[in-house]
Design an enzyme around this catalytic site. Structure first.
Site, PDB file in Angstrom:
ATOM      1  N   SER A  12       0.804  -1.227   0.000  1.00 38.89           N
ATOM      2  CA  SER A  12       0.000   0.000   0.000  1.00 38.89           C
ATOM      3  C   SER A  12       0.836   1.276   0.000  1.00 38.89           C
ATOM      4  O   SER A  12       0.315   2.349  -0.297  1.00 38.89           O
ATOM      5  CB  SER A  12      -0.947   0.019   1.205  1.00 38.89           C
ATOM      6  OG  SER A  12      -0.230  -0.085   2.418  1.00 38.89           O
ATOM      7  N   SER A  13       2.114   1.186   0.338  1.00 35.04           N
ATOM      8  CA  SER A  13       2.959   2.386   0.337  1.00 35.04           C
ATOM      9  C   SER A  13       4.424   1.992   0.244  1.00 35.04           C
ATOM     10  O   SER A  13       4.795   0.840   0.481  1.00 35.04           O
ATOM     11  CB  SER A  13       2.728   3.216   1.608  1.00 35.04           C
ATOM     12  OG  SER A  13       3.182   2.515   2.758  1.00 35.04           O
ATOM     13  N   GLY A  79       6.041  -9.950  -1.606  1.00 31.97           N
ATOM     14  CA  GLY A  79       6.494 -11.145  -2.304  1.00 31.97           C
ATOM     15  C   GLY A  79       5.584 -11.595  -3.434  1.00 31.97           C
ATOM     16  O   GLY A  79       4.592 -10.945  -3.771  1.00 31.97           O
ATOM     17  N   HIS A 234      12.440 -10.023   0.486  1.00 27.77           N
ATOM     18  CA  HIS A 234      11.044 -10.175   0.905  1.00 27.77           C
ATOM     19  C   HIS A 234      10.853  -9.328   2.151  1.00 27.77           C
ATOM     20  O   HIS A 234      11.608  -9.441   3.118  1.00 27.77           O
ATOM     21  CB  HIS A 234      10.720 -11.636   1.186  1.00 27.77           C
ATOM     22  CG  HIS A 234       9.262 -11.869   1.424  1.00 27.77           C
ATOM     23  ND1 HIS A 234       8.673 -11.643   2.647  1.00 27.77           N
ATOM     24  CD2 HIS A 234       8.265 -12.282   0.603  1.00 27.77           C
ATOM     25  CE1 HIS A 234       7.378 -11.928   2.568  1.00 27.77           C
ATOM     26  NE2 HIS A 234       7.106 -12.308   1.334  1.00 27.77           N
ATOM     27  N   ASP A 235       9.846  -8.455   2.152  1.00 27.98           N
ATOM     28  CA  ASP A 235       9.715  -7.493   3.246  1.00 27.98           C
ATOM     29  C   ASP A 235       9.582  -8.159   4.608  1.00 27.98           C
ATOM     30  O   ASP A 235      10.090  -7.641   5.612  1.00 27.98           O
ATOM     31  CB  ASP A 235       8.580  -6.493   2.992  1.00 27.98           C
ATOM     32  CG  ASP A 235       7.253  -7.132   2.613  1.00 27.98           C
ATOM     33  OD1 ASP A 235       7.119  -8.369   2.714  1.00 27.98           O
ATOM     34  OD2 ASP A 235       6.341  -6.390   2.204  1.00 27.98           O
ATOM     35  N   THR A 236       8.938  -9.316   4.663  1.00 28.31           N
ATOM     36  CA  THR A 236       8.828 -10.007   5.948  1.00 28.31           C
ATOM     37  C   THR A 236      10.187 -10.513   6.414  1.00 28.31           C
ATOM     38  O   THR A 236      10.507 -10.463   7.606  1.00 28.31           O
ATOM     39  CB  THR A 236       7.844 -11.186   5.864  1.00 28.31           C
ATOM     40  OG1 THR A 236       6.604 -10.720   5.340  1.00 28.31           O
ATOM     41  CG2 THR A 236       7.603 -11.792   7.234  1.00 28.31           C
ATOM     42  N   THR A 257      -0.193  -4.761   6.097  1.00 27.68           N
ATOM     43  CA  THR A 257      -1.285  -5.185   5.220  1.00 27.68           C
ATOM     44  C   THR A 257      -1.569  -6.673   5.436  1.00 27.68           C
ATOM     45  O   THR A 257      -2.715  -7.105   5.499  1.00 27.68           O
ATOM     46  CB  THR A 257      -0.922  -4.917   3.747  1.00 27.68           C
ATOM     47  OG1 THR A 257      -0.678  -3.512   3.576  1.00 27.68           O
ATOM     48  CG2 THR A 257      -2.052  -5.334   2.830  1.00 27.68           C
ATOM     49  N   ASN A 294       0.575 -17.062   7.167  1.00 21.96           N
ATOM     50  CA  ASN A 294       0.050 -15.802   6.632  1.00 21.96           C
ATOM     51  C   ASN A 294      -1.373 -15.585   7.131  1.00 21.96           C
ATOM     52  O   ASN A 294      -2.209 -16.483   7.029  1.00 21.96           O
ATOM     53  CB  ASN A 294       0.010 -15.835   5.100  1.00 21.96           C
ATOM     54  CG  ASN A 294       1.350 -15.574   4.471  1.00 21.96           C
ATOM     55  OD1 ASN A 294       2.338 -16.186   4.832  1.00 21.96           O
ATOM     56  ND2 ASN A 294       1.386 -14.669   3.515  1.00 21.96           N
ATOM     57  N   GLN A 302      -7.851  -1.425   6.419  1.00 19.01           N
ATOM     58  CA  GLN A 302      -7.585  -0.457   5.349  1.00 19.01           C
ATOM     59  C   GLN A 302      -8.768  -0.361   4.391  1.00 19.01           C
ATOM     60  O   GLN A 302      -9.137   0.737   3.946  1.00 19.01           O
ATOM     61  CB  GLN A 302      -6.316  -0.868   4.587  1.00 19.01           C
ATOM     62  CG  GLN A 302      -5.038  -0.746   5.401  1.00 19.01           C
ATOM     63  CD  GLN A 302      -3.872  -1.504   4.771  1.00 19.01           C
ATOM     64  OE1 GLN A 302      -4.012  -2.134   3.724  1.00 19.01           O
ATOM     65  NE2 GLN A 302      -2.724  -1.453   5.419  1.00 19.01           N
TER      66      GLN A 302
END
Length: 483
Positions: A12-13, A79, A234-236, A257, A294, A302
């Site tokens: 989202s950002s 991802g 991967h952000d996680t 998110t 997950n 949101q």
């Protein structure tokens, strides 16, 4: 003094964070923030990947305006989504979002030909329709045949910047196409999709030097000379690196998110119980594995805000939620119906009607319902993880944007019956920076990096307390029986 830039883009950002290490403390400065999202174009929900590249260059120009002529840079994103690259190095199409409906029934269709147990034994990855495996299963054959390479989003951004193509391991593992034991793309799985393994770039570990930003970009934009390091893309994976954990027997919750709840392990667990519970073994930085589940996450909140035309801030929504008793309504936040409904508010109300519950009407009631349901889901998954791993979880570290939602943190502590530590909210960018600094020799190891994080940022603490967990769990079981 070296300067480091984390390019951290979520669903989202996105943001560019400037970091430096001063007296064994991390100092951060947000340089540029921008929105991200997908739009419906050419028959699918697609990411604005060219716009994301422009935002990165805008951010780097702002870095240069601070008088910084040289920096180290790392990229992390969400991802599973990918870009198809043609023979001349060109992008063949804008990438399709994992929330696109093209993969509906893809898991069922593929696993009717190829047994679930076999795929899980090979990959150790949970079954989700958004996984790259199923996206490629339904991809247009013409595009796939024309593609010379398939690059995941952060690898594509790194390629655009440097001209070097790699497949970073933490993100590649989320595709459900890596073989856990061989630590390679699984040729057998790919042959079932009629995809040559050569279409994937060489696997590269987090913490590897990628290359310099191309001279062409330095001429086109007034940006610093950047050495790009392949971080945990991967952000996680970056968020887990950025978790201020210490000791043993802890779990993490990367709350944004998506909510990703799990444990950092030295070896994967892909036994029958883990398969049955649909747990995943994503690769982590420095030889670790993220054994996790997950969960839908703050996406639902949101979407409630969007349906309300953003009349209330998220802080106001949380405050309103506190005016109502918790667990009056409970939803299964991981039900596929909440993935991308036309109207999230209507979907929640319909779910409550269908499951014999009262219907939340106000923004406060809706938010209350979601936060209570999320906390319950977290507690249930922590319980399952203890059973599967045989390890007693004593602490939960919540990082990411959701770590700022105090009531959700407190509800989680009460339901799970363990101590909860919250923050930092920018753990993903911090983990990105720590891997860069390890590559450059400024930080010795991930353990040393976590100690620096604990000393650099304020961490909230939430104590466990008495709550009717078994009663609430029983109510949730009855709700699930309606499905």
């Amino acid at each position: 003094m070296k300067h480091y830039v984390a390019v951290d883009i979520g669903a989202s950002s996105g943001r560019l964070i400037l970091g430096k290490l001063v007296n064994e403390k991390l100092q951060l400065e947000e340089i540029h923030r921008f929105k991200n999202g997908f739009t419906y174009r050419d028959g699918h929900e697609r990411w604005e990947i060219d716009q994301l590249m422009q935002e990165i260059f805008i951010g780097l120009e702002k870095v240069k305006q601070l008088g910084i002529s040289e920096c180290v840079l790392g990229i992390d994103t969400w991802g599973v989504d990918y870009v198809l690259i043609g023979a001349s190095g060109e992008k063949l199409a804008d990438p399709i979002s994992y929330r696109d409906k093209r993969t509906l029934n893809a898991v069922q269709n593929l696993t009717s030909e190829y047994p679930r147990e076999y795929i899980y034994k090979k990959t150790g990855i949970q079954f989700m329709e958004l996984n790259t495996l199923y996206q490629l299963y339904v991809e247009e054959r013409d595009l796939l045949e024309r593609a010379e390479k398939i690059l995941l989003i952060p690898d594509y951004i790194g390629y655009v910047l440097t001209g070097v193509k790699v497949a970073e391991t933490t993100n590649s593992s989320t595709t459900q196409m890596l073989n856990l034991r061989e630590q390679l793309f699984d040729k057998d799985l790919l042959s079932h999709l009629n995809i040559d393994v050569e279409k994937f770039a060489p696997l590269t570990d987090a913490g590897t030097y990628l290359g310099e930003v191309k001279e062409d970009w330095l001429k086109m934009y007034d940006i610093p000379n950047c050495d790009v390091v392949t971080v945990a893309t991967h952000d996680t994976a970056s968020a887990v690196v950025g978790t201020p954990a210490e000791g043993e027997n802890w779990a993490f919750l990367s709350s944004g998110t998506w909510s990703l709840i799990g444990m950092e392990l030295s070896a994967p667990i892909n036994n029958e119980v883990a398969f049955k519970e649909n747990y995943t073994n994503e690769w982590g930085a420095y030889g670790t594995y993220r054994f996790l589940k997950n969960i839908m996450g703050l996406w639902i909140v949101q979407e409630i805000a969007r349906m309300d035309d953003y009349k209330h801030s998220f802080a106001e929504m949380a405050e309103e939620a506190g005016n109502y008793p918790y667990f009056k309504q409970i939803i299964n936040v991981n039900d596929a119906r909440f993935n991308n409904p036309e109207n999230m508010v209507d979907e929640i109300r319909l779910y409550c009607r269908e499951t014999g519950q009262t219907v939340p009407e106000t923004i406060g009631e809706l938010t209350n319902c979601v936060y209570g349901s999320l906390a319950l889901y977290y507690a249930l998954e922590l319980e399952k993880m203890t059973e599967i791993t045989g390890k007693k979880i004593e602490k939960l570290y919540i990082v990411g944007g959701g770590s700022n939602v105090a009531m959700l943190n407190q509800l989680t502590a009460k339901l799970a019956g363990i101590e909860v530590f919250a923050g930092p909210s920018e753990a993903t960018a911090i983990g990105n920076l720590v891997v860069q600094m390890i590559n450059q020799g400024e930080i010795e190891s991930m353990r040393a990096g976590r100690k620096i994080i604990r000393n650099s940022f304020e961490i909230g603490e939430f104590s466990c307390g008495d709550v009717r967990f078994e009663e609430i769990k029983e109510r949730f079981t009855k709700v699930l029986e309606f499905n």
